[in-house]
Design a protein around this motif. Sequence first.
Motif, PDB file in Angstrom:
ATOM      1  N   THR A 285       9.746   4.353   8.680  1.00  0.00           N
ATOM      2  CA  THR A 285       8.350   4.228   9.101  1.00  0.00           C
ATOM      3  C   THR A 285       7.759   2.881   8.686  1.00  0.00           C
ATOM      4  N   LEU A 286       6.613   2.551   9.252  1.00  0.00           N
ATOM      5  CA  LEU A 286       5.958   1.278   8.933  1.00  0.00           C
ATOM      6  C   LEU A 286       5.048   1.418   7.718  1.00  0.00           C
ATOM      7  N   ALA A 287       4.947   0.363   6.944  1.00  0.00           N
ATOM      8  CA  ALA A 287       3.961   0.302   5.867  1.00  0.00           C
ATOM      9  C   ALA A 287       2.569   0.296   6.494  1.00  0.00           C
ATOM     10  N   THR A 288       1.597   0.828   5.778  1.00  0.00           N
ATOM     11  CA  THR A 288       0.244   0.892   6.345  1.00  0.00           C
ATOM     12  C   THR A 288      -0.803   0.209   5.480  1.00  0.00           C
ATOM     13  N   LEU A 289      -0.449  -0.164   4.248  1.00  0.00           N
ATOM     14  CA  LEU A 289      -1.481  -0.686   3.334  1.00  0.00           C
ATOM     15  C   LEU A 289      -1.645  -2.198   3.388  1.00  0.00           C
ATOM     16  N   GLY A 290      -0.719  -2.889   4.065  1.00  0.00           N
ATOM     17  CA  GLY A 290      -0.822  -4.346   4.136  1.00  0.00           C
ATOM     18  C   GLY A 290      -0.924  -4.965   2.756  1.00  0.00           C
ATOM     19  N   ASN A 291      -1.850  -5.898   2.595  1.00  0.00           N
ATOM     20  CA  ASN A 291      -1.980  -6.634   1.338  1.00  0.00           C
ATOM     21  C   ASN A 291      -2.538  -5.801   0.192  1.00  0.00           C
ATOM     22  N   ASP A 292      -2.994  -4.573   0.499  1.00  0.00           N
ATOM     23  CA  ASP A 292      -3.529  -3.730  -0.576  1.00  0.00           C
ATOM     24  C   ASP A 292      -2.461  -2.873  -1.251  1.00  0.00           C
ATOM     25  N   ALA A 293      -1.217  -2.882  -0.741  1.00  0.00           N
ATOM     26  CA  ALA A 293      -0.165  -2.057  -1.344  1.00  0.00           C
ATOM     27  C   ALA A 293      -0.028  -2.350  -2.841  1.00  0.00           C
ATOM     28  N   GLY A 294      -0.170  -3.639  -3.207  1.00  0.00           N
ATOM     29  CA  GLY A 294      -0.028  -4.040  -4.604  1.00  0.00           C
ATOM     30  C   GLY A 294      -1.056  -3.395  -5.523  1.00  0.00           C
ATOM     31  N   ILE A 295      -2.340  -3.458  -5.149  1.00  0.00           N
ATOM     32  CA  ILE A 295      -3.341  -2.883  -6.065  1.00  0.00           C
ATOM     33  C   ILE A 295      -3.251  -1.357  -6.113  1.00  0.00           C
ATOM     34  N   TYR A 296      -2.914  -0.733  -4.979  1.00  0.00           N
ATOM     35  CA  TYR A 296      -2.720   0.735  -5.003  1.00  0.00           C
ATOM     36  C   TYR A 296      -1.557   1.103  -5.936  1.00  0.00           C
ATOM     37  N   GLY A 297      -0.430   0.437  -5.761  1.00  0.00           N
ATOM     38  CA  GLY A 297       0.728   0.760  -6.590  1.00  0.00           C
ATOM     39  C   GLY A 297       0.488   0.414  -8.053  1.00  0.00           C
ATOM     40  N   ALA A 298      -0.206  -0.707  -8.275  1.00  0.00           N
ATOM     41  CA  ALA A 298      -0.477  -1.136  -9.651  1.00  0.00           C
ATOM     42  C   ALA A 298      -1.293  -0.083 -10.395  1.00  0.00           C
ATOM     43  N   VAL A 299      -2.351   0.406  -9.749  1.00  0.00           N
ATOM     44  CA  VAL A 299      -3.194   1.387 -10.442  1.00  0.00           C
ATOM     45  C   VAL A 299      -2.457   2.719 -10.590  1.00  0.00           C
ATOM     46  N   ARG A 300      -1.593   3.044  -9.644  1.00  0.00           N
ATOM     47  CA  ARG A 300      -0.838   4.300  -9.710  1.00  0.00           C
ATOM     48  C   ARG A 300      -0.002   4.382 -10.986  1.00  0.00           C
ATOM     49  N   GLN A 301       0.409   3.224 -11.484  1.00  0.00           N
ATOM     50  CA  GLN A 301       1.218   3.207 -12.714  1.00  0.00           C
ATOM     51  C   GLN A 301       0.498   3.829 -13.907  1.00  0.00           C
ATOM     52  N   VAL A 302      -0.839   3.823 -13.890  1.00  0.00           N
ATOM     53  CA  VAL A 302      -1.586   4.363 -15.041  1.00  0.00           C
ATOM     54  C   VAL A 302      -2.305   5.664 -14.713  1.00  0.00           C
TER      55      VAL A 302
END
Lengths: 312, 312
Positions: free
Chosen positions: A294-311
């Motif tokens: 499937t295609l990614a959907t978050l574009g340039n925001d994938a980083g901040i979503y994943g970053a915050v998910r870590q905590v």
Amino acid sequence: MKSYAFGIDLGGTTVKIGLFDPQGTILEKWEIPTDKSNNGANVLSDIAASVLGKMKEKGIGADQVEGVGIDVPGPVLNETVVNRCVNIGWGVIDVGKELSEKLGGLTVKVGNDANVAALGEMWKGGGQGHQNVVMATLGTGVGGGIILNGKIVPGTFGAAGEIGHMCMNPNETAVCGCGKKGHLEQYASATGITRMANDYLASYTGESSLKNIADPSAKDIFDAAKAGDQAALDLVDKLGDMLGRAFALISCVVDPEVYVIGGGVSKAGQILIDVTEKYFKKYAFHASENAKITLATLGNDAGIYGAVRQVL
Amino acid sequence: MKSYAFGIDLGGTTVKIGLFDPQGTILEKWEIPTDKSNNGANVLSDIAASVLGKMKEKGIGADQVEGVGIDVPGPVLNETVVNRCVNIGWGVIDVGKELSEKLGGLTVKVGNDANVAALGEMWKGGGQGHQNVVMATLGTGVGGGIILNGKIVPGTFGAAGEIGHMCMNPNETAVCGCGKKGHLEQYASATGITRMANDYLASYTGESSLKNIADPSAKDIFDAAKAGDQAALDLVDKLGDMLGRAFALISCVVDPEVYVIGGGVSKAGQILIDVTEKYFKKYAFHASENAKITLATLGNDAGIYGAVRQVL
């Protein structure tokens, strides 16, 4: 669970910062420049000042912040130590410890940018609803991230998910950016696609609109393929063969439920998914054949979503 | 932690059973035949009777048993449900639930045999002292197991670690046992090595002691290589190239600390490690280059060690 958390995506040009609630809704996002002077010595202080400034502005106390997740463009050990970020100028640096100190002791977790983007896409993007996700980012290079049971697989030497350096063709004579030969990145990155196109078109005897373009980009090629250009269709097929086989190899190792394709090349859309899936099914071990692509959907925001998910 | 646990390795001919203390010392081990009549309908009852008999013989109460770990030759979901064991005759069966019921409610955990062998080698064998281990078992086929953070990676469809079905050569015309083409098992299994040898020797113009042997085995080839036979050395090199490249591909996905090679082919010893390492370093992404490659040490006991580890 406290009321707020921060997700930070550290890039070579800008630092993206997001303020999130615990469910992962972005409450606010902004950017600051990445100060690479003096080997990036000011980067963590700048980030801390921006986060603390936002907390003051919004009246958020430290006791209301669950933590701060950050991603960096380099290998990360034990969710804290960064082992060289060429793009920033860093050597070995304990980002978790240093940033936490500058933030008055807030919890900080650190991840590699490609891995963290995969985590973001698993949580809120193309891989939503799945726990075993592999993301391939097709940009200037090819990056990857492996998520198992909802967690990043970092690897012993910080190199898990370095799928751009899978040796797909041991007979290749051209050299990858890393110095070795025949790597996926040489065929499936934006630059790799252009290189393949130039090679193919040099000996292609038929008509093709691509012959009028110097160094055709991935977009040029996909556009021409959608318009029915045969040489472009052949090139898309070659890309799908390479990417589908790489995914089939990955399935024999970690057998994910879904592959998410992101990065600039993925703007091609469904045509890229279709051709990759065709070859994935050709090469995959039968038990893994039904993994989704499937295609990614978050574009340039994938980083901040994943970053915050870590905590969170 | 209670005083005892059982590890059970279910094979197509015999069931190996071990009684362990919580530190993983074997207190006793024995075998019973695998009754494949009636699609293996008696297998779990036979196992339960043997375990309960041993407990009675030794005066071990159910409250002293931490649990029972078992491995099976087929894919396993959620550490309990087996999805077809062709060798036993089973279809889909909840081994964890059924065996636990027959054992009066003891905890039972179920794993795939190749994965469980990898867990055993990590715990007490060639991978001892490491938490991120990949095992390759080179026997009639090629099996594999992926251990991350000390735990088996089972995969979404039970196919993680199916490294024998990595497509190493998309141009292969011969067909793998699974029906697809160019898989690692076609080159690195005992039968694959013999097939490669026959192909190579058919057009080899020099002298070779292997030419006097119909269908040379892996042992024949390694013995001749150790004696300096050039054709045999070439074949060992081809095997190392294939296996080293497969490991380099795996490192780009999960980046383990150590690779453990087991199965009949691994009896070749250090020569196999040396040639695999040579090509692993050639193909691996630089960050992963220093992963160790080592021989399995538990032999046929890897299964019972790994099986019991699942419940300890």
